[in-house]
Design an enzyme around this catalytic site. Structure first.
Site, mmCIF file in Angstrom:
data_model
loop_
_atom_site.group_PDB
_atom_site.id
_atom_site.type_symbol
_atom_site.label_atom_id
_atom_site.label_comp_id
_atom_site.label_asym_id
_atom_site.label_seq_id
_atom_site.Cartn_x
_atom_site.Cartn_y
_atom_site.Cartn_z
ATOM 1 N N GLY A 30 0.908 -1.196 -0.083
ATOM 2 C CA GLY A 30 0.042 0.078 0.092
ATOM 3 C C GLY A 30 0.856 1.238 0.104
ATOM 4 C CE1 TYR A 31 3.309 2.529 -4.235
ATOM 5 C CE2 TYR A 31 1.476 1.173 -4.382
ATOM 6 C CZ TYR A 31 2.738 1.319 -4.536
ATOM 7 O OH TYR A 31 3.351 0.470 -5.407
ATOM 8 C CB ILE A 32 2.604 6.135 3.194
ATOM 9 C CG1 ILE A 32 2.338 4.814 4.134
ATOM 10 C CG2 ILE A 32 2.204 7.382 4.261
ATOM 11 C CD1 ILE A 32 3.636 4.565 4.845
#
Length: 162
Positions: A30-32
């Protein structure tokens, strides 16, 4: 500074299916943060957690700053749940070929049907042989970046072109 130099290719599905390959590793990521100049990603496998920071791509789209650190799996899973709003799932296969190792990602979830191979190089001038299952190069096509696939999944591409 850590530098990632890689080229990205689509994979011929029929040739890939016929290939004798090792077991793959399941990835959830996932991408912050993800924009045109940088990404911050968290990734979890069965045995490892990672946080990765990537800078902007160079003019040729092959090279960019990259820093990756292993973190405890429970913390990686907490970060995935609490700090990311989009991500991808895939099975990664590592296929040695000559002096290099290809990393082949067979995507699942919203990117089901997409298979992408990457080769990491020591320099932008490295010469390598393409295995028979390698198809079109997509290094310059931002749609195939994992961070882009998290926001604009492959399953919607055909509908957008209709």
């Amino acid at each position: 500074m850590g530098i990632e130099i890689e080229r990205k290719f689509l994979v011929d599905h029929n040739a890939w299916q016929a290939l004798n390959k090792p077991a793959g590793v399941q990835y959830k990521q996932g991408y912050i943060l993800s924009d045109d100049t940088r990404t911050v990603r968290v990734r979890v496998t069965e045995h490892h957690g990672y946080i990765t920071l990537k800078g902007p791509s160079g003019a040729n789209r092959m090279s960019r700053a990259e820093y990756e650190y292993e973190i405890p799996i429970p913390e990686a899973e907490e970060i995935l749940k609490g700090f990311t709003t989009n991500g991808t799932q895939k099975t990664r296969y590592r296929i040695p070929a000559g002096d290099f190792t290809w990393e082949v990602d067979v995507f699942s979830g919203d990117n089901e049907g997409l298979i992408v191979a990457e080769i990491e190089l020591k320099s932008e001038q490295d010469v390598f042989e393409k295995p028979a299952w390698i198809a079109e190069e997509v290094t310059d096509d931002d749609r195939y970046a994992n961070s882009s696939l998290a926001l604009h999944p492959f399953k919607y591409w055909a509908k957008q072109n209709d």
